[in-house]
Design an enzyme around this catalytic site. Structure first.
Site, PDB file in Angstrom:
ATOM      1  CE  LYS A   1      -3.739  -2.572   0.677  1.00  0.00           C
ATOM      2  NZ  LYS A   1      -4.863  -2.671  -0.271  1.00  0.00           N
TER       3      LYS A   1
ATOM      4  CG  HIS B   1      -7.401  -9.934  -6.234  1.00  0.00           C
ATOM      5  ND1 HIS B   1      -8.658  -9.384  -6.383  1.00  0.00           N
ATOM      6  CD2 HIS B   1      -6.916  -9.420  -5.080  1.00  0.00           C
ATOM      7  CE1 HIS B   1      -8.915  -8.571  -5.371  1.00  0.00           C
ATOM      8  NE2 HIS B   1      -7.872  -8.576  -4.564  1.00  0.00           N
TER       9      HIS B   1
END
Length: 480
Positions: free
Chosen positions: A175, A294
């Protein structure tokens, strides 16, 4: 000439529209071991009987159309048609029914999830006679599942490649997900891996944007992996997202990852598509790469309870198409997921043979025969206080992935990774000693804090963080 053709010739063709249930509702039908079975949650429009609604689903997802046609006489509908063979009301709901449909195996191309979904869910969901429709589950017969390669490697081969046993694997999504340069991105990867994580991860929407082109990211991440491995003596990896705008570009990125010698790549299997995913899975098996999956976009399809497709169906489809990991919710984090329902599709991902169990949302017994299993990934809003629950819920064969729960540590990325690794090792040791992780969770973490200032700091930061919202998609129970 088929028997049906003879009948048509004898009585003559009768044009017009007739009820679907006259042909496609067959409650006397005994399912075959080779049939693909589907459980649909059907919400008919007012005035439409459930038998007609279920038959319409069977018809429109197999051989039927809105009117009788001449060419019905040129084939054997009894051989190829889908059949609605059972209908039951949904417990606790009004005007909702579970319609069970059997499809002959010959309707589907071998080894093609794309074709299977195009047939079963490709058209019928827009049918006007239905207010809503949801595919709750599929039974994939061994005769069909054996036409798929499945996961590139599977759980045991992955553990052998990594030389890591007896505990869940630890990961971290880097992140902020967008905006970092490739060099700063690689730095974060190195710090997390050096701190004790097994994997770091590209976020699902990190592909090849102007701020960080894919090749630069791959190179800096590979450097970070090798540096962390040299310092820790452990095998490390980073999920390099190979998802691209074309299949050809996706394969080029996977080939680059192989040439760099990294252990794993990643794909967004729903936005990328099942055809692309299956091609990538085959490449990964042939070239020794693990494949992380994902599920970006899944909630568009699976979150609403009365329309769409349940994630257990998407999970089965992924196991067939191919993937070694897939995100599966957390139960305790920020993303949707009821405990028993989540454990149901986790078993469908990992186990060889799963019994029918409606208490966990499993409508059919599923036999995967020898198809490798998939590691479920718990990711989304989790931190060190969740570690005992995650270890107890998911067990050893899982990946626990902390993004903000690593990079949000007050002392930095590496201490955040240390905190998670210490918390995990403490939970595994406590479990192996026979302690109750659910009942003693707080005590286990507090005891570990005495030996790890990094963990103590993390516990202080996230002690009040909870995501206590009722899941939208819950198991059906009788309402008082």
């Amino acid at each position: 000439m088929s028997p049906q053709t003879e009948t048509k010739a004898g009585v003559g063709f009768k044009a017009g529209v007739k009820d679907y249930k006259l042909t496609y509702y067959t409650p006397e039908y005994e399912t075959k071991d080779t049939d693909i079975l589907a459980a649909f949650r059907v919400t008919p429009q007012p005035g439409v009987p459930p038998e007609e609604a279920g038959a319409a689903v069977a018809a429109e997802s197999s051989t039927g159309t809105w009117t009788t046609v001449w060419t019905d006489g040129l084939t054997s509908l009894d051989r190829y048609k889908g059949r609605c063979y059972h209908i039951e009301p949904v417990v606790g709901e009004q005007n909702q029914y579970i319609a069970y449909v059997a499809y002959p195996l010959d309707l589907f191309e071998e080894g093609s999830v794309t074709n299977m979904f195009t047939s079963i869910v490709g058209n019928v969901f827009g049918f006007k006679a239905l207010r809503a429709l949801r595919l709750e589950d599929l039974r994939i017969p061994p005769a069909y599942s054996k036409t798929f390669q499945g996961p590139p490697h599977g759980i045991q081969v992955e553990r052998d490649k990594l030389n890591k046993y007896g505990r869940p694997l630890l990961g971290c999504t880097i992140k902020p997900k967008l905006g970092l340069s490739a060099k700063n991105y690689g730095r974060a990867v190195y710090e997390c891996l050096r701190g004790g994580l097994d994997f770091t991860k590209d976020d699902e929407n990190v592909n090849s944007q102007p701020f960080m082109r894919w090749r630069d990211r791959f190179l800096f991440c590979a450097e970070a992996i090798y540096k962390a491995q040299a310092e820790t003596g452990e095998i490390k990896g980073h999920y390099l997202n190979a998802t691209a705008g074309t299949c050809e570009e996706m394969m080029r990125r996977a080939q680059c990852a192989r040439e760099l010698g990294v252990p794993i790549v990643m794909h967004d299997y729903l936005t990328g598509g099942f055809t692309a995913n299956t091609s990538l899975a085959i490449y990964c098996r042939n070239n020794g790469l693990l494949l992380h999956i994902h599920r970006a976009m899944h909630a568009v399809i699976d979150r609403q309870k009365n329309h769409g497709m349940h994630f257990r169906v998407l999970a089965k489809a992924l196991r067939m198409s191919g993937g070694d990991h897939i995100h599966a919710g957390t139960v305790v984090g920020k993303l949707e997921g009821e405990r028993e329902m989540t454990l149901g599709f986790v078993d469908l991902l990992r186990d060889d043979y799963i019994e029918k169990d409606r208490s966990r949302g499993i409508f059919f017994t599923q036999d995967w025969v020898s198809m490798p299993g998939v590691l479920p990934v718990a990711s989304g809003g989790i931190h060190v206080w969740h570690m005992p629950a995650l270890t107890e819920i998911f067990g050893d064969d899982s990946v626990l992935q902390f993004g903000g729960g690593t990079l949000g540590h007050p002392w930095g990325n590496a201490p955040g990774a240390v905190a998670n690794r210490v918390a995990l090792e403490a939970c595994v040791q406590a479990r192996n000693e026979g302690r109750d992780l659910a009942r003693e969770s707080t005590q286990i973490i507090r005891e570990a804090c005495k030996w790890s200032p990094e963990l103590a700091a993390a516990c202080e930061v996230w002690k009040e963080i909870k995501f206590e919202f009722e899941p939208v998609d819950k198991l059906d129970v009788k309402k008082n």
